[in-house]
Design an enzyme around this catalytic site. Sequence first.
Site, PDB file in Angstrom:
ATOM      1  N   ASN A 196      -0.939  -3.005  -4.170  1.00 43.42           N
ATOM      2  CA  ASN A 196      -2.291  -2.472  -4.343  1.00 43.42           C
ATOM      3  C   ASN A 196      -2.314  -1.144  -3.588  1.00 43.42           C
ATOM      4  O   ASN A 196      -2.255  -1.111  -2.358  1.00 43.42           O
ATOM      5  CB  ASN A 196      -3.344  -3.445  -3.789  1.00 43.42           C
ATOM      6  N   GLU A 209      -5.428  -1.261  -8.393  1.00 38.24           N
ATOM      7  CA  GLU A 209      -6.426  -0.307  -7.889  1.00 38.24           C
ATOM      8  C   GLU A 209      -5.967   1.137  -8.024  1.00 38.24           C
ATOM      9  O   GLU A 209      -5.981   1.896  -7.058  1.00 38.24           O
ATOM     10  CB  GLU A 209      -6.835  -0.623  -6.440  1.00 38.24           C
ATOM     11  N   ASP A 225      -2.843  -8.435  -6.557  1.00 35.07           N
ATOM     12  CA  ASP A 225      -3.785  -8.682  -5.472  1.00 35.07           C
ATOM     13  C   ASP A 225      -4.726  -9.784  -5.925  1.00 35.07           C
ATOM     14  O   ASP A 225      -5.594  -9.551  -6.755  1.00 35.07           O
ATOM     15  CB  ASP A 225      -4.544  -7.387  -5.159  1.00 35.07           C
ATOM     16  N   ASN A 278      -6.766 -11.488  -3.911  1.00 38.81           N
ATOM     17  CA  ASN A 278      -7.960 -11.596  -3.049  1.00 38.81           C
ATOM     18  C   ASN A 278      -8.245 -13.041  -2.655  1.00 38.81           C
ATOM     19  O   ASN A 278      -9.405 -13.432  -2.455  1.00 38.81           O
ATOM     20  CB  ASN A 278      -9.179 -10.946  -3.716  1.00 38.81           C
ATOM     21  N   ASP A 323      -1.565 -10.699  -1.479  1.00 37.06           N
ATOM     22  CA  ASP A 323      -0.764 -10.111  -2.564  1.00 37.06           C
ATOM     23  C   ASP A 323       0.408 -11.047  -2.822  1.00 37.06           C
ATOM     24  O   ASP A 323       1.263 -11.240  -1.953  1.00 37.06           O
ATOM     25  CB  ASP A 323      -0.291  -8.711  -2.163  1.00 37.06           C
ATOM     26  N   ASP A 381      -4.321   0.138   2.307  1.00 32.32           N
ATOM     27  CA  ASP A 381      -4.549  -0.997   3.219  1.00 32.32           C
ATOM     28  C   ASP A 381      -3.682  -2.211   2.857  1.00 32.32           C
ATOM     29  O   ASP A 381      -3.674  -3.198   3.588  1.00 32.32           O
ATOM     30  CB  ASP A 381      -6.040  -1.357   3.339  1.00 32.32           C
ATOM     31  N   HIS A 382      -2.948  -2.120   1.750  1.00 29.94           N
ATOM     32  CA  HIS A 382      -1.996  -3.175   1.357  1.00 29.94           C
ATOM     33  C   HIS A 382      -0.559  -2.651   1.484  1.00 29.94           C
ATOM     34  O   HIS A 382      -0.299  -1.469   1.241  1.00 29.94           O
ATOM     35  CB  HIS A 382      -2.190  -3.570  -0.106  1.00 29.94           C
TER      36      HIS A 382
END
Length: 254
Positions: free
Chosen positions: A7, A34, A146, A148, A217, A246-247
């Site tokens: 991501n 994303e 991802d 989530n 992930d 951030d991933h």
Amino acid sequence: MLIATWNVNSLKARLPRVQQWIEENKPEVLCIQETKMKDAVFPSLVFHEMGYESAHFGQGQWNGVAILSKVGLDNVINNFAVGEPDGEARIISAECGGITVVCVYVPNGRELEHDHYHYKLRWMKQLKQHVAKIAKPAGDVIVTGDFNIAPEDIDVWDPEALIGSTHVSAPEREVLSDLCAWGLTDIYRDQHPEPKLFSWWDYRDGGFHKNHGMRIDLLLVSESVAKRTKMTVVDRNARKGEKPSDHAPVVMEL
DNA sequence: ATGGTGGCCCGGCCA
């Protein structure tokens, strides 16, 4: 053969880092989530010059998923193959070197009982139907991206602090478990049983440096792929330095 | 710290 998921939190903002990571790691297949861009501005030429075919399903400001491949990219499917199409660009599938690859960006959920949370649960059920429609458990299948959802308490930095939050609720874990019951294994967890190995860390409050993260992930693979998997790793280095996502990428070697 | 940071694109929303 390396297959990775990442991501990138805006491909526009992250393209230099994504290019650098590809050059250093040379994955055969890279699933991206994303992208946050329209198809018209997806940098397919940049990836072509790096030796990759690519397919992008985007919508603009939010969401957007892509698959890059050096081993073939056939039968590309944007959106779900069954039921009502999702209004958001969150899933793209393709055949890469004989493997059915499904790249997903599962809705965040926002808060328990929020409309978006119920959308997330419905989305996961439709994902299972999608996978069942386009693949067979006995085939070579990788459902990755991802999610989530942190599958277990060992996948978050502080289970107590997250009670009442999304990503860890029982219904979310159940729909993930139900998807895996179709015939998929969380291959990174199989290979790394220890707790607190994460793929995402909040930008806020120095999350990465405190190892305040979650493993959301995932690489979910069919049995035939699991048997051939030599190695899995989270590339934490990609979370360091200037303007990281951030991933971190999660990588498997076949 | 009902905050924090960083993406979208320029006022808040989303993660």
